[in-house]
Design a protein around this motif. Structure first.
Motif, short mmCIF file in Angstrom:
data_model
loop_
_atom_site.label_atom_id
_atom_site.label_comp_id
_atom_site.label_asym_id
_atom_site.label_seq_id
_atom_site.Cartn_x
_atom_site.Cartn_y
_atom_site.Cartn_z
N PRO A 190 -3.62 -5.18 14.59
CA PRO A 190 -3.03 -4.95 13.22
C PRO A 190 -1.48 -4.44 13.44
O PRO A 190 -0.78 -4.23 12.32
N PHE A 191 -1.02 -4.23 14.51
CA PHE A 191 0.28 -3.89 14.81
C PHE A 191 1.17 -5.04 15.13
O PHE A 191 1.14 -6.01 15.68
N VAL A 192 2.50 -4.74 14.54
CA VAL A 192 3.62 -5.69 14.83
C VAL A 192 4.56 -4.99 15.73
O VAL A 192 5.00 -4.18 15.51
N PHE A 193 4.94 -5.86 16.91
CA PHE A 193 5.66 -5.16 17.91
C PHE A 193 7.07 -5.90 17.81
O PHE A 193 8.01 -5.56 18.39
N THR A 194 7.02 -7.16 17.08
CA THR A 194 8.44 -7.80 17.24
C THR A 194 8.63 -8.25 15.69
O THR A 194 7.86 -8.50 14.84
N PRO A 232 6.14 0.43 17.17
CA PRO A 232 5.28 -0.78 16.18
C PRO A 232 4.87 -0.41 14.58
O PRO A 232 4.73 0.74 14.50
N CYS A 233 4.83 -1.55 13.97
CA CYS A 233 4.63 -1.24 12.42
C CYS A 233 3.20 -1.81 12.44
O CYS A 233 2.43 -2.78 13.01
N ILE A 234 2.54 -1.29 11.25
CA ILE A 234 1.37 -2.04 10.63
C ILE A 234 1.66 -3.46 9.95
O ILE A 234 2.51 -3.00 8.91
N HIS A 235 1.07 -4.29 10.24
CA HIS A 235 1.06 -5.58 9.51
C HIS A 235 0.71 -5.53 7.97
O HIS A 235 -0.06 -4.69 7.73
N VAL A 236 1.42 -6.18 7.20
CA VAL A 236 1.27 -6.25 5.80
C VAL A 236 -0.28 -6.49 5.28
O VAL A 236 -0.64 -6.13 4.33
N ASP A 237 -0.79 -7.17 6.02
CA ASP A 237 -2.14 -7.66 5.83
C ASP A 237 -3.25 -7.14 6.21
O ASP A 237 -4.36 -7.33 6.05
N PHE A 238 -2.95 -5.74 6.68
CA PHE A 238 -4.02 -5.15 7.34
C PHE A 238 -4.77 -4.46 6.17
O PHE A 238 -4.48 -3.91 5.35
N PRO A 239 -6.15 -4.74 5.97
CA PRO A 239 -6.77 -4.41 4.61
C PRO A 239 -7.34 -3.03 4.50
O PRO A 239 -7.98 -2.62 3.58
N ILE A 240 -7.26 -2.20 5.60
CA ILE A 240 -7.93 -0.76 5.53
C ILE A 240 -7.07 0.40 4.92
O ILE A 240 -5.78 0.27 5.28
N ILE A 241 -7.44 1.21 4.05
CA ILE A 241 -6.66 2.26 3.65
C ILE A 241 -6.57 3.22 4.64
O ILE A 241 -7.62 3.84 5.30
N LEU A 242 -5.31 3.82 5.12
CA LEU A 242 -5.18 4.52 6.25
C LEU A 242 -5.33 5.98 6.06
O LEU A 242 -6.05 6.90 6.63
#
Length: 111
Positions: free
Chosen positions: A43-47, A98-108
């Protein structure tokens, strides 16, 4: 309004089968198969794609301007003209954190 989620269906393994309301066994099998074959999915975005451009001189910036001297009624006036040709995009850049992708469906976390 201002949504930045991707419109692609089934691109991310944690986004489900891509079909809304489809709870068939085939869809679940496809999701499981996608999870197995792409074990490196995270779920992480590296670039990200950079919004900067290189000009002909190799300078890097968001926008480039050229100063033009305009003569009107015998008076010289300076104007800035935006350059939009011969610019090369910087391309893909690596993120520092790293950032979390916008489509990650779980509430953190909940407040």
């Amino acid at each position: 309004m201002g949504g930045s989620a991707s419109k692609a269906k089934g691109v991310w393994p944690f986004s489900g089968s891509g079909a809304a309301g489809d709870s068939t066994c085939e869809a679940n099998e496809q999701t499981l198969a996608r999870l197995k074959c792409s074990s490196i999915a995270t779920p992480f975005v590296f670039t990200r794609r950079s919004s900067l451009y290189y000009d002909e001189d190799g300078d890097l910036a968001h926008e480039f301007y050229e100063e033009m001297v305009v003569t009107k009624n015998g008076r010289k006036k300076s104007k800035l003209k935006r350059i939009q040709k011969n610019l090369i995009p910087q391309g893909i850049v690596k993120l520092d954190h790293p950032c979390i992708h916008v489509d990650f469906p779980i509430i953190l976390s909940e407040v």
